[in-house]
Scaffold this active site. Structure first.
Site, PDB file in Angstrom:
ATOM      1  N   THR A 160       0.866  -1.184   0.000  1.00 46.50           N
ATOM      2  CA  THR A 160       0.000   0.000   0.000  1.00 46.50           C
ATOM      3  C   THR A 160       0.905   1.238   0.000  1.00 46.50           C
ATOM      4  OG1 THR A 160      -0.219  -0.262   2.411  1.00 46.50           O
ATOM      5  CG2 THR A 160      -2.019  -1.072   1.047  1.00 46.50           C
ATOM      6  N   THR A 197      -1.916  -6.026  12.336  1.00 47.84           N
ATOM      7  CA  THR A 197      -1.741  -4.735  11.651  1.00 47.84           C
ATOM      8  C   THR A 197      -0.758  -4.800  10.496  1.00 47.84           C
ATOM      9  OG1 THR A 197       0.000  -3.799  13.035  1.00 47.84           O
ATOM     10  CG2 THR A 197      -2.248  -3.573  13.798  1.00 47.84           C
TER      11      THR A 197
END
Length: 410
Positions: A160, A197
């Site tokens: 990302t 995460t």
């Protein structure tokens, strides 16, 4: 030709990847979820593989995690992992769950395998529906191969805001057979795992049952992925998935196997390298910070103190500014809730003593500042109350972190 580097009981494969273990292949394609980069990827095993997983502890677990947990619960085996970036498919209600199921089914159809042999993972913006027309087309274009180029295509597809790909590969000889463990991961922001995460994928050709693999993953997670922090935020999505297809031909590994610790050591090295690469690539980061705590009463307390220090915004900004402000380290230790006796604590920057015997030490500010300008910084703290030790990894906090996250959706 793979280049190797010898170590104690394992060997680092310098240019290895998730497809280096026998029987694994991968691919990644640009489906149009992002402007130009790969955004749909797959890992595939020639045979159903025993598996293990750890997941984010967020109350808002995204749809892909729910589907993956359902798949694993069926037989504790997986054969493929389908992943998309750009969109987390999190907080998307019934439609999000439906889309995750469709991703699983279309991947199963692609390889003509049972749908519960497929895991699903997504990463990106929260609260937006998947562009399923693009994902359907992307899945159809996937052609996994066991090549370095294919591994790179997959690694690019899962990123990302990451600036670099994260990969690691180690080899260990078990029962006279070469067992290989390869990993790929993504993670740059919203990194404060417990678990996770981030997305982490590990493949191995080891012969190991799912229960033993899960036990090893849980233990190693607490020493590696759960000991990194970038910004203190925990994601809705992410997880670490491990597939073991048994193609190496070793006798089945479990806690009673004489080389169990050798396997775990290699597995931990892969996980630790991935974790450190994530920490170093924190959004806007310029430095990797390693904190080593020794002299703690327990391993858990050592880990807690290390993570408190590396997670402190004040410590992170001091490192960014090359300011040897050891008072910020003291503060982080002080609110850690660990067993602490102030008069016994030592604090070092590499070999520069900053604080000992409850008193500041004379040191060269210029030398300390120069050291803090390195791209890797080590802070050492000896609590002096026991013999347990632990480590944690993070990064500095910069102006660019604010810029990146202020405009994340645009």
């Amino acid at each position: 030709m793979l280049q190797t580097k010898a170590t104690t009981c394992y060997t680092k494969i310098e240019d290895g990847s998730i497809v280096t273990p026998k029987g694994f292949s991968a691919d990644g394609v640009h489906a149009g979820l992002r402007y130009s980069k790969n955004d749909v990827g797959v890992i595939y095993s020639e045979v159903p593989a025993n598996c293990a997983a750890v997941y984010t502890q967020s109350h808002f677990q995204a749809a892909p995690l729910k589907v993956t947990q359902e798949s694993i619960a069926k037989e504790e085996r997986l054969q493929a992992i389908i992943v998309n970036s750009a969109n987390a498919n999190a907080c998307t209600g019934e439609q999000g769950l439906k889309d995750a199921y469709e991703m699983r089914e279309r991947c199963a159809d692609l390889f003509n395998i049972e749908k519960h042999f497929v895991a699903v993972a997504s990463t990106g913006v929260i609260g937006e529906f998947l562009k399923m027309d693009k994902i359907r087309q992307g899945i159809e274009e996937l052609k996994p191969q066991a090549s370095k180029e294919a591994a790179v295509e997959f690694q690019q597809a899962i990123l990302t805001t990451d600036l670099v790909m994260k990969t690691s590969c180690y080899e260990v000889v078990i029962d006279g057979e070469k067992v290989t463990i390869g990993g790929a991961a993504k993670g740059s922001g919203m990194i404060h795992p417990n678990m996770a995460t981030m997305l982490g994928f590990v493949t191995t050709d080891a012969n190991i049952d799912s229960k033993s693999l899960q036990s090893a993953l849980k233990e190693i997670t607490d020493k590696t992925y759960n000991q990194i922090t970038v910004d203190g935020d925990t994601s809705t999505n992410d997880m670490v998935l491990v597939l073991a297809n048994g193609q190496a031909g070793n006798k089945q590994l479990n806690e009673n196997h004489p080389q169990w610790n050798d396997f775990k050591a290699a597995f931990q090295m892969v996980s630790e390298e991935l974790a450190k690469q994530i920490a170093k690539d924190g959004e806007g980061a310029t430095k990797l910070i390693e904190v080593e705590v020794t002299g703690a009463k327990t391993k858990q307390e050592a880990n807690v103190v290390a993570k408190k220090i590396v997670g402190s915004s004040l410590v992170k900004t001091a490192v960014y500014g090359a300011d040897a402000n050891w008072g910020r380290i003291i503060c982080a230790v002080g609110y850690s809730e660990a067993s602490v006796e102030p008069e016994k604590i030592d604090i070092y920057l590499e070999d520069i003593c900053l604080f000992t015997n409850n008193s500041p030490q004379a040191f060269s500010e210029e030398a300390a500042s120069e050291y803090l300008k390195n791209d890797q910084v080590k802070i050492s703290v000896n609590l002096g109350v026991g013999d347990a030790a632990g480590k944690a990894w993070g990064c500095d906090l910069t102006y660019d972190y604010v810029k990146i996250n202020a405009s994340y959706r645009t």
